[in-house]
Design a protein around this motif. Structure first.
Motif, short mmCIF file in Angstrom:
data_model
loop_
_atom_site.label_atom_id
_atom_site.label_comp_id
_atom_site.label_asym_id
_atom_site.label_seq_id
_atom_site.Cartn_x
_atom_site.Cartn_y
_atom_site.Cartn_z
N HIS A 1 4.35 6.50 12.71
CA HIS A 1 4.63 7.51 11.68
C HIS A 1 4.83 8.88 12.34
O HIS A 1 4.04 9.81 12.16
N LYS A 2 5.88 8.99 13.13
CA LYS A 2 6.11 10.16 13.96
C LYS A 2 6.18 11.46 13.18
O LYS A 2 5.88 12.52 13.69
N GLY A 3 6.57 11.39 11.92
CA GLY A 3 6.70 12.62 11.16
C GLY A 3 5.39 13.14 10.58
O GLY A 3 5.35 14.22 10.00
N ARG B 1 -11.44 -0.78 8.39
CA ARG B 1 -11.94 -1.60 7.28
C ARG B 1 -11.53 -0.99 5.95
O ARG B 1 -11.09 -1.70 5.04
N ARG B 2 -11.64 0.32 5.83
CA ARG B 2 -11.36 0.97 4.55
C ARG B 2 -9.88 0.99 4.20
O ARG B 2 -9.51 0.96 3.02
N VAL B 3 -9.03 1.08 5.21
CA VAL B 3 -7.59 1.12 4.92
C VAL B 3 -6.96 -0.27 5.04
O VAL B 3 -5.75 -0.42 4.82
N ASP B 4 -7.78 -1.26 5.39
CA ASP B 4 -7.32 -2.65 5.50
C ASP B 4 -6.18 -2.78 6.52
O ASP B 4 -5.14 -3.38 6.25
N ARG B 5 -6.41 -2.19 7.68
CA ARG B 5 -5.48 -2.31 8.79
C ARG B 5 -6.28 -2.70 10.05
O ARG B 5 -7.48 -2.48 10.13
N SER B 6 -5.59 -3.24 11.03
CA SER B 6 -6.27 -3.62 12.27
C SER B 6 -6.72 -2.37 13.03
O SER B 6 -6.19 -1.26 12.82
N ARG B 7 -7.68 -2.55 13.92
CA ARG B 7 -8.16 -1.42 14.72
C ARG B 7 -7.03 -0.87 15.60
O ARG B 7 -6.95 0.34 15.82
N GLU B 8 -6.18 -1.73 16.09
CA GLU B 8 -5.07 -1.26 16.91
C GLU B 8 -4.10 -0.43 16.09
O GLU B 8 -3.59 0.61 16.56
N SER B 9 -3.84 -0.84 14.87
CA SER B 9 -2.97 -0.07 14.00
C SER B 9 -3.56 1.31 13.73
O SER B 9 -2.85 2.32 13.78
N VAL B 10 -4.87 1.36 13.47
CA VAL B 10 -5.53 2.64 13.22
C VAL B 10 -5.52 3.50 14.48
O VAL B 10 -5.32 4.71 14.43
N ARG B 11 -5.73 2.87 15.65
CA ARG B 11 -5.70 3.62 16.91
C ARG B 11 -4.34 4.28 17.10
O ARG B 11 -4.25 5.44 17.52
#
Length: 229
Positions: free
Chosen positions: A102-104, A84-94
């Protein structure tokens, strides 16, 4: 200098409305009651580090509003709250948490606990990681890290419980400790540092006698002058 977002737990107030009026007159932030606790969020800038910002905020709020802060509030977040705070989906955050995107980037911070299997993080720690690795997702405000929060909690406890002269003496010893170790032979230098420190607290240069020599008396104000502007 960065703006710090600080969240304190304050002592319950008998007249919350009056406290709110005074708070919003002087500060940018929010007062909220949560499960019988008074939580105060304040935004403050003009300080080089979070510890300085938090100390001045606590002193300023007490003098201008009567709020007495007892400790810093741990802003705990789970995966859903982070999304919610970063405005991304839960799957994206997972995927970010597990290093699948973001492998680096550096490894995501370790949770502080997982009650009933729900992993929890301190938002300040997460946001600090985001600032370093994914700044486009981070809060623009800075939050205190764990070490700074531990320092401020100890300072608040001492400030609330010790007589003022003991608190000031303890603060003085901490500030001058490094100088005493580095310049043990330079008593004159130590005296000049003591005088400068006492002056910064806006006190008269009176002394009290102890077994180790003269020490500064308690301040006539509860904080350094730069916190009162």
């Amino acid at each position: 200098m960065p703006t710090y977002a600080l969240k304190f737990e304050a002592d319950p107030a008998t007249d919350v409305t009056a406290i709110e009026d005074s708070f919003y007159e002087h500060f940018d932030g929010l007062i909220a009651e949560s499960f019988g606790r008074l939580i105060v969020t304040v935004y403050i800038d003009g300080h080089a580090n979070g510890a300085s910002a938090a100390k001045c905020a606590a002193i300023d709020m007490r003098q201008k509003t009567g709020l007495i802060t007892s400790r810093l509030e741990r802003d705990l977040v789970d995966t859903s709250e982070i999304s919610r705070r970063v405005d991304r989906s839960r799957e994206s955050v997972r995927q970010i948490i597990h290093g699948e995107r973001h492998k680096g980037a550096a490894p995501f911070p370790t949770p502080i606990g997982a009650p009933n299997g729900k992993k929890l993080w301190e938002w300040g720690v997460v946001n600090d990681w985001l600032l370093k690795n994914l700044p486009e997702l981070a809060d623009p405000e800075r939050h205190l890290n764990r070490d700074e929060m531990a320092e401020i909690d100890g300072w608040l406890l001492r400030w609330r419980t010790l007589p003022q002269e003991q608190h000031v003496l303890s603060e003085f010893n901490e500030i001058t400790a490094a100088e005493r170790v580095t310049h043990r032979e330079a008593r004159a230098s130590s005296k000049r540092a003591s005088t400068a420190w006492v002056t910064s607290w806006n006190v008269r240069e009176t002394t009290v006698t102890t077994g180790t020599g003269p020490l500064p008396s308690s301040p006539s104000t509860e904080g350094k002058r730069e916190c009162l502007s």
